[in-house]
Motif scaffolding. Structure first.
Motif, short mmCIF file in Angstrom:
data_model
loop_
_atom_site.label_atom_id
_atom_site.label_comp_id
_atom_site.label_asym_id
_atom_site.label_seq_id
_atom_site.Cartn_x
_atom_site.Cartn_y
_atom_site.Cartn_z
N LYS A 169 31.60 30.33 -4.16
CA LYS A 169 32.74 31.06 -4.69
C LYS A 169 32.88 32.36 -3.91
N LEU A 170 33.97 32.46 -3.17
CA LEU A 170 34.23 33.65 -2.37
C LEU A 170 35.61 34.18 -2.74
N HIS A 171 35.67 35.49 -3.03
CA HIS A 171 36.93 36.13 -3.41
C HIS A 171 37.62 35.35 -4.53
N ASP A 172 36.81 34.97 -5.53
CA ASP A 172 37.32 34.28 -6.73
C ASP A 172 37.89 32.89 -6.42
N LYS A 173 37.47 32.29 -5.32
CA LYS A 173 37.94 30.94 -4.99
C LYS A 173 36.76 30.06 -4.62
N GLU A 174 36.89 28.78 -4.97
CA GLU A 174 35.86 27.79 -4.61
C GLU A 174 36.11 27.34 -3.18
N MET A 175 35.15 27.60 -2.29
CA MET A 175 35.30 27.28 -0.87
C MET A 175 34.15 26.39 -0.41
N VAL A 176 34.43 25.52 0.55
CA VAL A 176 33.36 24.75 1.19
C VAL A 176 32.52 25.71 2.01
N ASN A 177 31.22 25.62 1.87
CA ASN A 177 30.30 26.51 2.57
C ASN A 177 30.01 25.95 3.96
N ILE A 178 30.68 26.51 4.97
CA ILE A 178 30.49 26.06 6.35
C ILE A 178 29.39 26.92 6.98
N THR A 179 28.34 26.29 7.48
CA THR A 179 27.22 27.01 8.09
C THR A 179 27.01 26.51 9.52
N GLY A 180 26.04 27.10 10.18
CA GLY A 180 25.71 26.68 11.55
C GLY A 180 26.78 27.10 12.55
N LEU A 181 27.33 28.31 12.39
CA LEU A 181 28.42 28.77 13.26
C LEU A 181 27.92 29.65 14.41
N GLU A 182 26.63 29.61 14.69
CA GLU A 182 26.09 30.45 15.75
C GLU A 182 26.70 30.12 17.11
N ASP A 183 26.85 28.84 17.42
CA ASP A 183 27.44 28.45 18.70
C ASP A 183 28.90 28.89 18.78
N PHE A 184 29.61 28.75 17.67
CA PHE A 184 30.99 29.21 17.60
C PHE A 184 31.08 30.70 17.96
N CYS A 185 30.23 31.51 17.35
CA CYS A 185 30.24 32.96 17.61
C CYS A 185 29.92 33.25 19.08
N ASP A 186 28.91 32.58 19.61
CA ASP A 186 28.50 32.82 21.00
C ASP A 186 29.62 32.48 21.97
N GLN A 187 30.29 31.34 21.74
CA GLN A 187 31.36 30.92 22.64
C GLN A 187 32.52 31.91 22.62
N VAL A 188 32.90 32.37 21.43
CA VAL A 188 34.01 33.32 21.32
C VAL A 188 33.67 34.63 22.02
N LEU A 189 32.48 35.15 21.77
CA LEU A 189 32.06 36.40 22.41
C LEU A 189 32.02 36.26 23.93
N LYS A 190 31.41 35.18 24.40
CA LYS A 190 31.27 34.96 25.84
C LYS A 190 32.64 34.88 26.51
N PHE A 191 33.57 34.14 25.90
CA PHE A 191 34.87 33.95 26.52
C PHE A 191 35.64 35.27 26.60
N PHE A 192 35.70 36.01 25.48
CA PHE A 192 36.54 37.21 25.49
C PHE A 192 35.91 38.35 26.27
N LYS A 193 34.61 38.40 26.37
CA LYS A 193 34.00 39.39 27.26
C LYS A 193 34.40 39.11 28.71
N ALA A 194 34.41 37.84 29.08
CA ALA A 194 34.80 37.46 30.43
C ALA A 194 36.28 37.73 30.66
N ALA A 195 37.13 37.38 29.69
CA ALA A 195 38.58 37.57 29.83
C ALA A 195 38.93 39.05 29.90
N ILE A 196 38.29 39.87 29.09
CA ILE A 196 38.54 41.31 29.10
C ILE A 196 38.07 41.93 30.41
#
Length: 738
Positions: free
Chosen positions: A262-289
């Motif tokens: 329950k997040l912000h008064d709503k029932e949400m699916v708990n998505i975990t294991g997003l470490e690779d997602f975070c790394d890819q986004v950081l790596k890409f935008f650091k390179a693009a910037i």
């Protein structure tokens, strides 16, 4: 560049032909049978991509953008986040709480300020109004313009294509403006507008592995997977075309669904294991910037107030200079003065006995030739715009120009900061070591450094003068002190020309009169200039007044003020019913203050967010710097540290855009004119009790949430005192001393 786009469209057409052969069976929800896809749906998808292909070719022919020039100064980096909403809640959480804070810190070391543009964040459901669509795409346009056509763009795609508006859901003007492709979703149009057409190298596409669907609870499945045939086929082909057009910018990531939370008064699916997602986004935008701003080494920026203010002042002047209409004769006179010609029409100002600008301290300059020029005139008569035009024109003419406009940013009224900037400019030294010396010097030492730097210019040739412009000296923090503008010399060397402006603020005027000076008073605007301002302004929006309506405005005494003309033109621009326009004009031709009050009343009355009045009052009451981020947080829930939803803030900002000035590298907010703040005090903050309410909000935010230590040290005690919170003020004072 055209070859690049031509190659891109050839790819599109080739992929379309290959992929159409696969458009036969839908990837169906388990509860459905595997029926053949309706041929009409296949035809619709094909027609959409044929239209997209044509638009890509058209964009290649008409692209108006050039490469971003990196001047090494503070710049803003906006990252637009695009996805369907209900299925990417957890990804957006980690972006806001982990990825963007880390990227912001990395960019800050390179004098770049990150702003994440995620307008769906905090909105409880997919919104479908034409206003919402326009706001999202307008924000994307801003990202596009600031990066010369290559915005930093993040798309997240799962198994949903998103809501497809019907043709009657979208106004014709919106469809035409954004080249809307019929039968496509809002999310897809963001991808098309922000990445696909221009084959944007700064766009990242994060594709979530569909294997997560097996662990999504049945009751939540509709939030994560489309079942409509048109949406499914669109999504299938979109992924194919993105893979072909952006093979190096498309990344698939895996994650896990572990029950619900329950997040912000709503029932949400708990998505975990997003470490690779975070790394890819950081790596890409650091390179693009880094690719966009290649010469940015890590610097120590915690004490770079001078550089920050320089960037802010430059942006302010560049934006304001282009808005000047009328005042041609005055502009020519001032430019002639800068070139060394003392126009006989300039009036010698009355003098009085020196008080602040000490005779003994400035004795080396009393025999200099150049007196300063004071620009005077009533508030709202256009002094600021005229001087911004002069400063900008002088720079274009090759002159070495220093300018300081009080009120252009949250720190611009700081007299010590003005002196630090001036000393660094005259010394032509912005090194870290010299700036550190300036920051550690008191005002007396800074005044002496300015004096020494000016002495070094006494032999500078007069044919290429240095130009100094100081606007609204009466707004400086020192305005009511004994040493107000004591740093301003009585006269200047032959190679230096100086212009100052102020209202009839007695301390400022008396300080200027301590020595001989020239004076130019801005008189009332000529009727011909006023007519040109009205007609040219409305012409930009394909609107015009009939002769009677135009005369009604010009016959008003208020038309002498450029500020009043600006305000009434803004009102006329958005006024829809021209049949009753005359009556509307008659109602607002009383005074500039009356005009502002009418605008404020309209803004509050038409506000459907319930945040307009709060926004106006918080900006008005804030002491010092207030940024977009600060304001969003104060408009939200401070105790829970939940900012106002970006979409709601975007609506407020959109309606206020003509009356706000967003300045500085980090989106600081001020009103376009100080009179707006004065009127808000008079008509919205009517008594001390109401004022305490707003100061309490400001104090709570700064003390409990704000990370800006400068704001906490300089503004918090003021707001606690104004809120009547004496005990907290004493406690904060004790902590600051420690």
């Amino acid at each position: 560049m055209y070859r690049r786009f031509k190659h891109g469209i050839d790819e599109v057409q080739d992929v379309v032909q290959r992929s159409l052969s696969n458009l036969s069976v839908v990837d169906l929800h388990p509860s459905q049978s595997a029926d053949k896809v309706d041929p009409e749906i296949l035809q619709t998808v094909q027609e959409c991509w044929e239209e997209i292909g044509s638009q890509c070719v058209e964009y290649g022919h008409q692209s108006r953008y050039s490469k971003v020039t990196d001047d090494g100064e503070w710049r803003t980096v906006r990252i637009f986040v695009s996805s369907t909403f209900t299925d990417f809640f957890c990804e957006r959480e980690v972006l806001v709480k982990k990825v963007f804070p880390e990227l912001r810190e990395w960019c800050h070391e390179r004098m770049l300020y990150v702003v994440d543009c995620d307008l769906r964040w905090g909105v409880p459901k997919d919104t479908t109004t034409s206003e919402t669509i326009a706001i999202c795409l307008e924000e994307l346009d801003r990202c596009i313009d600031e990066t010369h056509g290559e915005p930093f763009f993040l798309n997240m795609t799962g198994e949903r294509y998103g809501w497809i508006p019907a043709s009657d859901d979208l106004p014709e003007a919106l469809r035409k403006r954004f080249h809307w492709v019929p039968n496509t979703s809002i999310t897809f149009m963001e991808v098309l507008h922000g990445a696909y057409r221009m084959q944007n190298p700064n766009a990242l596409f994060m594709m979530r592995d569909s294997s997560i669907l097996k662990d999504i609870p049945e009751e939540q499945m509709s939030r994560y997977k489309d079942t409509d045939q048109l949406q499914v086929q669109h999504l299938k082909q979109l992924k194919t075309w993105l893979q072909s057009r952006f093979p190096e910018q498309m990344h698939e990531y895996s994650c896990n669904a572990e029950g619900t939370v329950k997040l912000h008064d709503k029932e949400m699916v708990n998505i975990t294991g997003l470490e690779d997602f975070c790394d890819q986004v950081l790596k890409f935008f650091k390179a693009a910037i880094t690719r966009t701003f290649p010469n940015r080494e890590c610097v120590q920026v915690q004490d770079s107030k001078v550089l920050i203010e320089n960037a802010s002042q430059k942006k302010f002047v560049e934006e304001l200079a282009g808005s000047m209409l009328g005042r041609k004769q005055e502009a020519e006179q001032i430019l002639s003065f800068l070139q060394g010609h003392n126009d006989q029409d300039l009036v010698a100002g009355k003098t009085s006995k020196p008080f602040s600008r000490d005779v003994e301290f400035w004795h080396d300059f009393t025999d200099c030739d150049n007196a300063l020029l004071r620009l005077s005139g009533e508030s709202g008569y256009g002094k600021t715009t005229l001087l911004a035009f002069i400063a900008h024109q002088a720079v274009r003419n090759g002159m070495d120009v220093f300018y300081h406009f009080c009120g252009s940013s949250g720190n611009s009224q700081n007299a010590s900061l003005l002196m630090q900037r001036l000393a660094a400019f005259l010394k032509q030294d912005h090194s870290t070591e010299y700036l550190e010396t300036l920051y550690q010097s008191d005002d007396g030492k800074l005044k002496d450094m300015i004096r020494q730097a000016l002495l070094a210019l006494k032999n500078k040739p007069a044919d290429k003068p240095i130009v100094l412009v100081f606007e609204a000296l009466n707004q400086l923090s020192s305005a009511d002190t004994l040493k107000h503008i004591s740093w301003l010399p009585p006269k200047f060397p032959a190679g230096v020309r100086c212009i100052v402006s102020s209202t009839e603020h007695p301390p400022t005027v008396s300080r200027i009169r301590e020595y001989a000076y020239y004076n130019m008073k801005l008189e009332a605007l000529k009727t011909s200039d006023a007519r040109d301002i009205i007609q040219l302004f409305l012409q930009k929006f394909n609107k015009r007044l009939d002769n009677d309506q135009l005369s009604l405005i010009l016959d008003s005494k208020c038309s002498e003020s450029p500020l009043w003309l600006y305000l009434i033109c803004e009102e006329l621009r958005i006024y829809g019913d021209f049949r009753s326009l005359t009556k509307h004009v008659q109602a607002v031709t009383t005074s500039t203050e009356g005009m502002i009050e009418a605008v404020l009343r309209r803004l509050i009355k038409e506000d459907d967010t319930n945040y307009m009045e709060k926004t106006l009052c918080l900006i008005t009451c804030c002491s010092g710097v207030i940024t977009v981020q600060d304001l969003q947080r104060m408009l939200g829930n401070i105790s829970k540290k939940e900012p106002l939803a970006p979409l709601l803030w975007a609506k407020v900002k959109r309606n206020l855009s003509s009356y706000l000035r967003v300045t500085n590298y980090n989106d600081q907010i001020t009103f376009v004119h100080v009179k707006i703040k004065n009127v808000i005090y008079d008509c919205l903050i009517k008594n001390q009790t109401e004022a305490k309410q707003w100061h309490t909000i400001l104090a709570d935010y700064i003390e409990y949430w704000c990370e800006n230590t400068t704001l906490r040290m300089e503004a918090l005690p003021h707001h606690l005192q104004q809120a009547g919170l004496r005990k907290r003020n004493v406690a904060v004072g004790t902590l600051l001393i420690r």
